[in-house]
Design a protein around this motif. Sequence first.
Motif, PDB file in Angstrom:
ATOM      1  N   LEU A 100      71.822   0.336  12.310  1.00  0.00           N
ATOM      2  CA  LEU A 100      70.988   0.162  11.401  1.00  0.00           C
ATOM      3  C   LEU A 100      70.235   1.415  10.914  1.00  0.00           C
ATOM      4  O   LEU A 100      70.070   1.522   9.877  1.00  0.00           O
ATOM      5  CB  LEU A 100      69.680  -0.797  12.195  1.00  0.00           C
ATOM      6  CG  LEU A 100      68.487  -1.239  11.418  1.00  0.00           C
ATOM      7  CD1 LEU A 100      68.733  -2.056   9.989  1.00  0.00           C
ATOM      8  CD2 LEU A 100      67.494  -1.589  12.220  1.00  0.00           C
ATOM      9  N   ALA A 138      72.583   3.121   8.341  1.00  0.00           N
ATOM     10  CA  ALA A 138      72.569   2.536   7.123  1.00  0.00           C
ATOM     11  C   ALA A 138      71.431   3.169   6.354  1.00  0.00           C
ATOM     12  O   ALA A 138      71.517   3.057   4.963  1.00  0.00           O
ATOM     13  CB  ALA A 138      72.356   0.895   7.375  1.00  0.00           C
ATOM     14  N   VAL A 144      73.988  -3.418   6.591  1.00  0.00           N
ATOM     15  CA  VAL A 144      72.652  -4.137   7.563  1.00  0.00           C
ATOM     16  C   VAL A 144      72.933  -5.702   7.690  1.00  0.00           C
ATOM     17  O   VAL A 144      72.920  -6.348   8.862  1.00  0.00           O
ATOM     18  CB  VAL A 144      71.430  -4.043   6.733  1.00  0.00           C
ATOM     19  CG1 VAL A 144      70.219  -4.695   7.439  1.00  0.00           C
ATOM     20  CG2 VAL A 144      70.913  -2.462   6.654  1.00  0.00           C
ATOM     21  N   ASP A 145      73.522  -6.183   6.646  1.00  0.00           N
ATOM     22  CA  ASP A 145      73.591  -7.810   6.900  1.00  0.00           C
ATOM     23  C   ASP A 145      74.672  -8.172   7.846  1.00  0.00           C
ATOM     24  O   ASP A 145      74.840  -9.013   8.622  1.00  0.00           O
ATOM     25  CB  ASP A 145      74.142  -8.342   5.269  1.00  0.00           C
ATOM     26  CG  ASP A 145      72.885  -8.468   4.584  1.00  0.00           C
ATOM     27  OD1 ASP A 145      71.671  -8.321   4.934  1.00  0.00           O
ATOM     28  OD2 ASP A 145      73.176  -8.529   3.513  1.00  0.00           O
ATOM     29  N   GLU A 204      73.156  -9.001  11.537  1.00  0.00           N
ATOM     30  CA  GLU A 204      72.245 -10.027  11.393  1.00  0.00           C
ATOM     31  C   GLU A 204      72.419 -10.929  12.824  1.00  0.00           C
ATOM     32  O   GLU A 204      71.390 -11.062  13.451  1.00  0.00           O
ATOM     33  CB  GLU A 204      72.376 -10.949  10.281  1.00  0.00           C
ATOM     34  CG  GLU A 204      71.352 -12.217  10.298  1.00  0.00           C
ATOM     35  CD  GLU A 204      71.421 -13.048   9.164  1.00  0.00           C
ATOM     36  OE1 GLU A 204      70.723 -14.026   9.148  1.00  0.00           O
ATOM     37  OE2 GLU A 204      72.539 -13.062   8.536  1.00  0.00           O
ATOM     38  N   TYR A 206      64.965  -4.605  11.773  1.00  0.00           N
ATOM     39  CA  TYR A 206      66.119  -5.376  10.851  1.00  0.00           C
ATOM     40  C   TYR A 206      65.547  -5.688   9.704  1.00  0.00           C
ATOM     41  O   TYR A 206      66.032  -5.603   8.512  1.00  0.00           O
ATOM     42  CB  TYR A 206      66.936  -6.031  11.844  1.00  0.00           C
ATOM     43  CG  TYR A 206      68.127  -7.069  11.033  1.00  0.00           C
ATOM     44  CD1 TYR A 206      69.103  -6.528  10.605  1.00  0.00           C
ATOM     45  CD2 TYR A 206      67.536  -8.346  10.936  1.00  0.00           C
ATOM     46  CE1 TYR A 206      69.918  -7.147   9.926  1.00  0.00           C
ATOM     47  CE2 TYR A 206      68.492  -8.984  10.197  1.00  0.00           C
ATOM     48  CZ  TYR A 206      69.789  -8.584   9.481  1.00  0.00           C
ATOM     49  OH  TYR A 206      70.492  -9.410   8.781  1.00  0.00           O
ATOM     50  N   THR A 243      63.876  -3.091   7.197  1.00  0.00           N
ATOM     51  CA  THR A 243      64.958  -2.488   6.620  1.00  0.00           C
ATOM     52  C   THR A 243      65.508  -3.206   5.412  1.00  0.00           C
ATOM     53  O   THR A 243      65.738  -2.751   4.485  1.00  0.00           O
ATOM     54  CB  THR A 243      66.113  -1.854   7.541  1.00  0.00           C
ATOM     55  OG1 THR A 243      65.375  -0.977   8.567  1.00  0.00           O
ATOM     56  CG2 THR A 243      67.062  -1.197   6.741  1.00  0.00           C
ATOM     57  N   ARG A 244      65.766  -4.550   5.674  1.00  0.00           N
ATOM     58  CA  ARG A 244      66.416  -5.289   4.592  1.00  0.00           C
ATOM     59  C   ARG A 244      65.561  -5.505   3.515  1.00  0.00           C
ATOM     60  O   ARG A 244      65.975  -5.453   2.316  1.00  0.00           O
ATOM     61  CB  ARG A 244      66.824  -6.866   5.169  1.00  0.00           C
ATOM     62  CG  ARG A 244      67.955  -6.945   6.164  1.00  0.00           C
ATOM     63  CD  ARG A 244      68.351  -8.197   6.316  1.00  0.00           C
ATOM     64  NE  ARG A 244      69.034  -9.008   5.238  1.00  0.00           N
ATOM     65  CZ  ARG A 244      68.543  -9.895   4.262  1.00  0.00           C
ATOM     66  NH1 ARG A 244      67.431 -10.320   4.453  1.00  0.00           N
ATOM     67  NH2 ARG A 244      69.317 -10.467   3.352  1.00  0.00           N
TER      68      ARG A 244
END
Length: 411
Positions: free
Chosen positions: A334, A337, A353-354, A357, A366, A369-370
Amino acid sequence: MSDVEEAITRAHHNEWARVVAALTRRFGDLDIAEEAAAEAFATAVQRWPADGVPPNPGAWLTTTANRKAIDRIRRENKRDDKHKEAQMVYGDGPPEPVGAIDDDRLRLIFTCCHPALAMQTRVALTLRMVGGLTVPEIARAFLVQETAMERRITRAKAKIKAARIPYRVPAVEDLPARVSGVLAVLYLVFNEGYLATGPDTDPLRHGLTAEAIRLTRLIRALLPGDGEVAGLLALMLLTEARRTARVSAGGELVPLAEQDRGAWDTGLIAEGHRLVRERLAAAAAGAAAGRYQILAAINAVHTAARDVRDTDWSQVLALYDQLVRLDPSPIIALNRAIAVAELDGPQVALAAVDRLEDKLAGYHAYHATRADLLRRQGHSQQSRAAYDRAIELAGNTAETAYLTRRRDQLR
């Protein structure tokens, strides 16, 4: 503070672990060592203002604590059992192997961080026996009742005795794994101060970060050739250097990109950079770089940039690539990324990132960041949903305030 009070405080910082360790070695009992050391410092508080600070405070405290321990043993009904127990562990039989390094404080640290104990127990016992923090201080640090923390420490000492956990530095072949366990304890303490997890406490807790740094300095002094010890100390120093810039006057977390770099502690940064350079030189000579050394190098790149726009993201990404090979954890992926986003754009980073999940769905960073990557691409509705989930999971008050503001700024 008066000169005497300063001397007592300094002696407590410098000598507590040494006194407890010496008593544990002599009497083979952490309870006796802890109580006698505390009584010796209490006696110093009473006598030093009138008698003056002794020329060698450490020797005075150790001698006084030894007398207190002997007095306690004599008072107890089970004196003979206590003597037999101490003799059985450290008596007239063949001497125990001293391990790779012969130092009482290291023996104490490795005993408190023994893998037979639960991690939270190792933390509490280390802060009490090595750091000298009081039970109420440790309880406040980890948001538990004093009685519960007292029981946790008491059970830990009882387990050490019942399981006959040896009071010694591990042998050379076992030392790397055991040092890693000690560093994990100290890093956990530091991280709780760096970004407190409790919703009803200060977002940054300098007391814990300072104590973690102090204990890591002690380990560094005892194990000067260990690269990971140097790496962890450098990582802590470079992180702590940014502390005053990390929370705004309004109590909101300030991300690295928005921090006032003029408020960073240049002294800590210089020391951290020096340690990183030492480890880079060792790596160039063939020494393997460990996890903490690489994390410290990443922080060195960030703290070397006078402006966020000067950050060498290619170097950051190269270091994360090196770290992923050592520690292929989803959290490292993560963080990698985030560097990818700066070099290849948020869309490429979001795809990476995806893929995390299923492993990080319950981790607030997480979703934060998304949310940021979606915001940068103009996907406001999806970004808002990700911010909502991050806010729900975040426990730190300053972080929650920052995430809430960013969410509310979305169109």
